[in-house]
Design a protein around this motif. Structure first.
Motif, short mmCIF file in Angstrom:
data_model
loop_
_atom_site.label_atom_id
_atom_site.label_comp_id
_atom_site.label_asym_id
_atom_site.label_seq_id
_atom_site.Cartn_x
_atom_site.Cartn_y
_atom_site.Cartn_z
N VAL A 137 0.83 -1.17 0.30
CA VAL A 137 -0.36 0.18 -0.32
C VAL A 137 0.55 1.43 -0.19
CG1 VAL A 137 -2.00 1.10 1.32
CG2 VAL A 137 -1.79 -1.85 1.07
N PRO A 138 0.65 2.11 -0.71
CA PRO A 138 1.69 2.98 -1.21
C PRO A 138 1.37 4.38 0.65
CG PRO A 138 -0.31 3.67 -2.85
CD PRO A 138 -0.22 2.02 -1.97
N VAL A 139 2.82 4.78 1.10
CA VAL A 139 3.28 5.47 2.35
C VAL A 139 2.71 4.15 2.93
CG1 VAL A 139 2.80 7.54 2.94
CG2 VAL A 139 2.42 7.64 0.78
N LEU A 140 1.48 3.55 3.61
CA LEU A 140 1.34 3.11 5.00
C LEU A 140 2.43 1.68 4.77
CD1 LEU A 140 -2.94 2.92 4.86
CD2 LEU A 140 -0.58 4.01 6.67
N GLY A 141 2.68 1.17 4.02
CA GLY A 141 3.13 -0.07 4.14
C GLY A 141 4.46 0.38 4.17
N HIS A 142 4.84 1.50 3.25
CA HIS A 142 6.43 1.90 4.15
C HIS A 142 6.30 1.84 5.42
CE1 HIS A 142 7.39 2.39 -0.21
NE2 HIS A 142 8.61 1.81 0.05
N LEU A 143 5.91 2.86 5.72
CA LEU A 143 5.18 3.31 7.41
C LEU A 143 5.62 1.72 8.14
CD1 LEU A 143 2.98 6.25 7.39
CD2 LEU A 143 5.41 6.44 8.16
N ALA A 144 5.02 0.76 7.67
CA ALA A 144 4.14 -0.32 8.47
C ALA A 144 6.01 -1.11 8.99
CB ALA A 144 3.49 -1.05 8.01
N ALA A 145 7.02 -1.05 7.34
CA ALA A 145 7.42 -1.46 7.52
C ALA A 145 9.09 -0.98 7.82
CB ALA A 145 8.23 -1.28 6.24
N ALA A 146 9.09 0.11 8.71
CA ALA A 146 10.03 1.20 9.02
C ALA A 146 9.44 1.10 10.54
CB ALA A 146 9.74 2.76 8.68
N TYR A 147 7.66 1.17 10.61
CA TYR A 147 7.59 0.60 12.74
C TYR A 147 8.01 -0.84 12.54
CZ TYR A 147 4.01 -0.54 16.02
OH TYR A 147 3.81 -1.10 16.89
N VAL A 148 8.33 -1.72 11.97
CA VAL A 148 8.27 -2.98 12.33
C VAL A 148 9.72 -3.46 12.79
CG1 VAL A 148 8.87 -5.86 11.18
CG2 VAL A 148 6.07 -4.68 11.05
N GLU A 149 10.96 -2.45 11.71
CA GLU A 149 12.09 -2.56 12.26
C GLU A 149 11.97 -1.75 12.98
OE1 GLU A 149 14.14 -4.67 10.37
OE2 GLU A 149 12.72 -5.39 8.78
N PHE A 150 11.45 -0.87 13.54
CA PHE A 150 12.25 -0.36 14.72
C PHE A 150 12.03 -1.20 16.05
CE2 PHE A 150 10.86 2.82 18.77
CZ PHE A 150 11.68 3.58 17.82
N ILE A 151 10.67 -1.78 15.94
CA ILE A 151 10.25 -2.21 17.04
C ILE A 151 11.20 -3.38 16.94
CG2 ILE A 151 8.83 -4.06 18.28
CD1 ILE A 151 7.78 -1.35 18.10
N ARG A 152 11.59 -3.98 16.16
CA ARG A 152 12.26 -5.42 16.38
C ARG A 152 13.50 -5.28 16.19
NH1 ARG A 152 11.37 -9.99 12.84
NH2 ARG A 152 12.73 -8.68 11.35
N ASN A 153 14.00 -4.19 16.31
CA ASN A 153 15.49 -3.55 16.42
C ASN A 153 16.39 -2.36 17.87
OD1 ASN A 153 17.40 -4.93 14.23
ND2 ASN A 153 15.17 -3.89 13.02
N THR A 154 15.05 -2.54 18.31
CA THR A 154 15.48 -2.09 19.55
C THR A 154 14.56 -2.57 21.03
OG1 THR A 154 13.06 -1.23 19.55
CG2 THR A 154 14.89 0.41 18.71
N PRO A 155 15.91 -2.61 21.53
CA PRO A 155 15.12 -3.40 23.44
C PRO A 155 13.52 -3.23 23.96
CG PRO A 155 17.55 -2.36 23.75
CD PRO A 155 16.51 -2.04 21.98
N LEU A 156 13.17 -4.57 24.65
CA LEU A 156 11.64 -4.18 25.25
C LEU A 156 11.98 -2.98 26.18
CD1 LEU A 156 8.57 -5.08 25.34
CD2 LEU A 156 9.80 -6.86 26.85
N ILE A 157 12.51 -2.88 26.91
CA ILE A 157 13.32 -1.82 27.91
C ILE A 157 13.19 -0.81 27.77
CG2 ILE A 157 15.21 -2.46 28.20
CD1 ILE A 157 13.87 -2.50 31.65
N VAL A 158 13.40 -0.29 26.28
CA VAL A 158 13.82 0.79 26.19
C VAL A 158 12.53 1.40 25.32
CG1 VAL A 158 14.31 2.38 24.11
CG2 VAL A 158 16.01 0.59 25.16
#
Lengths: 225, 258
Positions: free
Chosen positions: A51-72
């Motif tokens: 999906v335009p824009v939303l697809g990229h936002l979703a990808a960025a969000y998933v990468e952000f969450i999966r690459n930061t510690p839960l405690i942070v």
């Protein structure tokens, strides 16, 4: 070294604390799991259909969450966001939000993998029959993706359950915090943490059994095989 | 149950291979390991030079000097104190630790070596003057600390005590407005006030003084005896008073002796 488990199990206050803590951990995990799954479905759909824009936002969000510690993430949600946006929730609310966000990123990757297992021919056939895209997704793609990915979703869920102990850091009265409370009163660290281990194992097995039942209920044909 | 317990003990012994921490062993080895707070100023924290500093660290240094052995500092969080002592990774715990009868069933405590003042701190518009007024308030503190033990005993019905995992989380919670009242050591509150003058942090009331004790593993009676003589000697010699002036900015009060 002597072990004195009776200092825990003979004290009704401590038993009540452990029971309340276990209930809090279970409730938050289940609620965050369900809400996370709903959010994950949206994220995975946006990415899978590019999906335009939303697809990229979703990808960025998933990468952000999966690459930061839960405690942070937890500290950001509990102490950062409320200051930025000027709201205040009870601490279990902050924990629920942080866990939901965290779970959704992991679940969405599993669902997205599930979507790719649905053969392209099925889309073409459904479109040729004039079925609307939403119905194709709801009735054809989602059930197959969830069914195939159910074992992965289950084990991810149990793994995430075991990480929730960290919410004790922000003052949520979960199972880990109950253990830390008893430990700091009695100084019986080994007994307390062995007890916590046993309770976490029992709860994980209970979740596993419950998820197997859900699986059988949702997909009787597959489960019977 | 007995069998399980002895199995676990056997496993722990096999893995831990604990060194005996009796006084004679420490003297023979020439090294003493002492647990100090990793982040609890002014008792113990990482100083600007990258070395641990604080009241507890200074006491640990004096102990090593008087024993004539080398000092190995082991910075610990409050939940690590007892496991480290029980598994002989440290010989002594000097980590602003409070004593109570329940804890004393598990380890041995020395005479008091340091004062500890904790209190309730809040913004001027929070109207509390005594512990009874906390009813209906959300109070933030660090779980397992002296002030946690004290306030849990005396807090009135309807007080919501939120116990955070460490000092930093407690302060973050207060700074972000998640709790109404902060209960902590007065030195911690003073530092917070200095860093954030616009908070208008006020001392609302002081909790009962609960001094700090040195923890010794159960059974190491000769080490405990030596530590008690050490504390008495440093009280009479005025060295603890000097440390108190340096780190707490006040004279050493009367400390109870065990």
């Amino acid at each position: 070294m002597e072990l004195r488990f009776f200092e825990i199990y003979r004290n009704p206050d401590y038993l009540a604390l452990l029971a309340e803590g276990a209930a809090m951990s279970a409730a938050l995990t289940v609620a965050a799991g369900l809400m996370g799954l709903a959010l994950a479905t949206l994220l995975a759909t946006a990415r899978f259909h590019a999906v335009p824009v939303l697809g990229h936002l979703a990808a960025a969000y998933v990468e952000f969450i999966r690459n930061t510690p839960l405690i942070v993430q937890l500290f950001f949600v509990a102490f950062g966001l409320p200051q930025l946006l000027g709201y205040s929730w009870p601490f279990w609310g902050h924990a629920l939000l942080a866990l939901t966000l965290n779970f959704s990123a992991y679940f969405s990757e599993i669902l997205r993998a599930g979507f790719t297992t649905v053969a392209q021919g099925q889309y073409e056939a459904a479109r040729a029959l004039g079925i609307r895209p939403f119905v194709i997704f709801r009735k054809i793609v989602l059930p197959q993706a969830v069914q195939r990915m159910f074992p992965s979703l289950s084990s991810q869920f149990i793994f995430l359950f075991l990480t929730t102990g960290i919410i004790a850091e922000i003052g949520v009265r979960d199972l880990t915090q109950a253990g830390m409370f008893i430990d700091s009163r009695t100084f019986r660290s080994f007994e307390v943490f062995l007890t916590l281990t046993a309770i976490y194992v029992a709860m994980s097995l209970a979740f596993k059994t419950a998820l197997a039942l859900v699986h059988r209920r949702l997909f009787p044909a597959v489960a019977a095989r | 149950m007995k069998k399980l317990a002895s199995l676990i003990t056997a496993a722990v012994v096999a893995f831990g291979a604990p060194a005996q921490a009796e006084l004679s062993d420490i003297l023979e080895e020439g090294v003493i390991q002492i647990a100090v707070p990793e982040n609890f100023p002014p008792f113990g924290s990482l100083g600007p030079e990258g070395e641990y500093v604080g009241y507890d660290v200074a006491v640990a240094e004096m102990i090593a000097e008087d024993l004539g052995v080398e000092l190995e500092l082991v910075p610990v969080t409050s939940s690590q104190r007892i496991p480290y002592l029980e598994t002989d990774r440290v010989d002594l715990v000097i980590s602003s630790m409070g004593a109570n009868p329940e804890r004393a069933k598990s380890i041995m405590f020395s005479s008091a070596y340091a004062p500890f003042y904790s209190g309730a701190f809040a913004a001027p518009d929070i109207e509390i003057a005594a512990v009874e007024d906390l009813s209906g308030m959300t109070v933030g503190l660090t779980g397992g600390t002296l002030e946690d033990l004290e306030l849990t005993e005396i807090a009135p019905e309807g007080t919501e005590i939120i116990r955070f995992g460490d000092n930093a989380a407690t302060l973050s919670a207060y700074l972000s407005g998640q709790v109404d009242v902060l209960v902590t050591g007065n030195t911690v509150a003073a530092q917070l006030s200095e860093d954030n003058p616009d908070l208008g942090l006020q001392t609302k009331f002081i909790l009962n003084d609960s001094p700090c004790f040195i923890g010794v593993k159960k059974g190491n009676t000769d080490l405990l005896q030596w530590v008690n003589v050490f504390i008495l000697h440093k009280k009479l010699g005025g060295q603890l008073n000097e440390l108190s002036l340096e780190y707490f900015g006040q004279e050493l009060p009367e400390l109870p002796t065990l």
